[in-house]
Scaffold this active site. Structure first.
Site, PDB file in Angstrom:
ATOM      1  N   HIS A 136     -10.537  33.812  31.708  1.00 52.67           N
ATOM      2  CA  HIS A 136     -10.666  35.306  31.761  1.00 52.67           C
ATOM      3  C   HIS A 136     -11.743  36.091  31.129  1.00 52.67           C
ATOM      4  CE1 HIS A 136      -9.093  39.257  30.570  1.00 52.67           C
ATOM      5  NE2 HIS A 136      -8.160  39.206  31.463  1.00 52.67           N
ATOM      6  N   HIS A 164      -0.847  46.811  33.043  1.00 53.36           N
ATOM      7  CA  HIS A 164      -0.935  47.166  34.678  1.00 53.36           C
ATOM      8  C   HIS A 164       0.171  48.168  35.219  1.00 53.36           C
ATOM      9  CE1 HIS A 164      -3.129  43.104  34.830  1.00 53.36           C
ATOM     10  NE2 HIS A 164      -4.016  43.896  34.381  1.00 53.36           N
TER      11      HIS A 164
END
Length: 172
Positions: free
Chosen positions: A107, A41
Site C-alpha cells: 500500500h 470510502h
C-alpha cells in the site's frame, strides 16, 4: 466481513464455500450478515456488490456497508495506548462469530493493505484529529504525500496456476 470494491479480493470464490459451511453447521441464513469494510470510502452500490460477491450472494444474504462517520453505529471499545478513543462498528462487535476475509498487498501510504486494516480503518469510526497532529505512519520509509487518484478493481481473472489477476482503473 469483506473488503470494499477498492480491493481486488476474489470474494465470491472465498464466500461460497464459507457460507455453505456456516449453514451446514446450523447457522440460519437470515442470521448471517456480510459487512463491507469501507473505511472512509463511500458505500458500495448494488452493481459493485454484485461485482464483488456475485449476484446469488447479493440476492440471498444480508449485505451491509460500514459508515465510518455514523457514531450511533459504533461501539466504544476503550482507548489505544496513545490515548486515542476506539470505536468499532457495532454489528461486528455484537456478532457471535466474526470472520474476516481479504488480502494483504503493498500500500502506497500504509506499508501494506489488509490484515488488521480490515478492522481499523475498515470498520472503525472516523474521528478528525483534534490535536492537529496525525498518528505516526506504519510506513516510515515510503511516500509521505497522498495520491489524488483512487483505484477500483474492474476485473478479476483466475489464472491457470490458481492465482488471480486484477485489472485496476482510476476513479478520479
Amino acid at each position: 466481513m469483506v473488503s470494499d470494491i477498492t480491493r481486488p479480493v476474489p470474494n465470491e470464490l472465498i464466500l461460497r464455500p464459507m457460507l455453505a459451511t456456516l449453514e451446514a453447521s446450523g447457522i440460519a441464513r437470515d442470521k448471517i450478515v456480510i459487512l463491507v469494510a469501507t473505511g472512509l470510502h463511500r458505500p458500495n452500490d448494488r452493481d459493485e456488490l454484485v461485482e464483488m460477491l456475485g449476484e446469488e450472494i447479493v440476492d440471498t444474504y444480508r449485505i451491509e456497508n460500514h459508515y465510518g462517520k455514523r457514531l450511533d453505529e459504533h461501539t466504544y471499545c476503550g482507548e489505544s495506548p496513545r490515548g486515542v478513543p476506539i470505536w468499532i462498528d457495532s454489528r461486528y462487535v455484537d456478532a457471535d462469530l466474526k470472520i474476516t476475509t481479504g488480502l494483504i498487498e503493498p500500500h502506497l501510504m500504509a506499508g501494506y493493505s489488509g490484515g488488521r486494516k480490515l478492522i481499523c480503518p475498515g470498520i472503525a469510526r472516523w474521528r478528525p484529529s483534534r490535536s492537529g497532529t496525525a498518528p505516526r505512519s506504519s510506513n516510515t520509509r515510503g511516500p509521505t504525500a497522498a495520491s489524488s487518484t483512487a483505484t477500483r478493481c474492474t476485473k478479476r481473472t483466475p489464472g491457470s496456476d490458481g492465482t488471480w489477476a486484477a485489472t485496476l482503473s482510476s476513479t478520479r
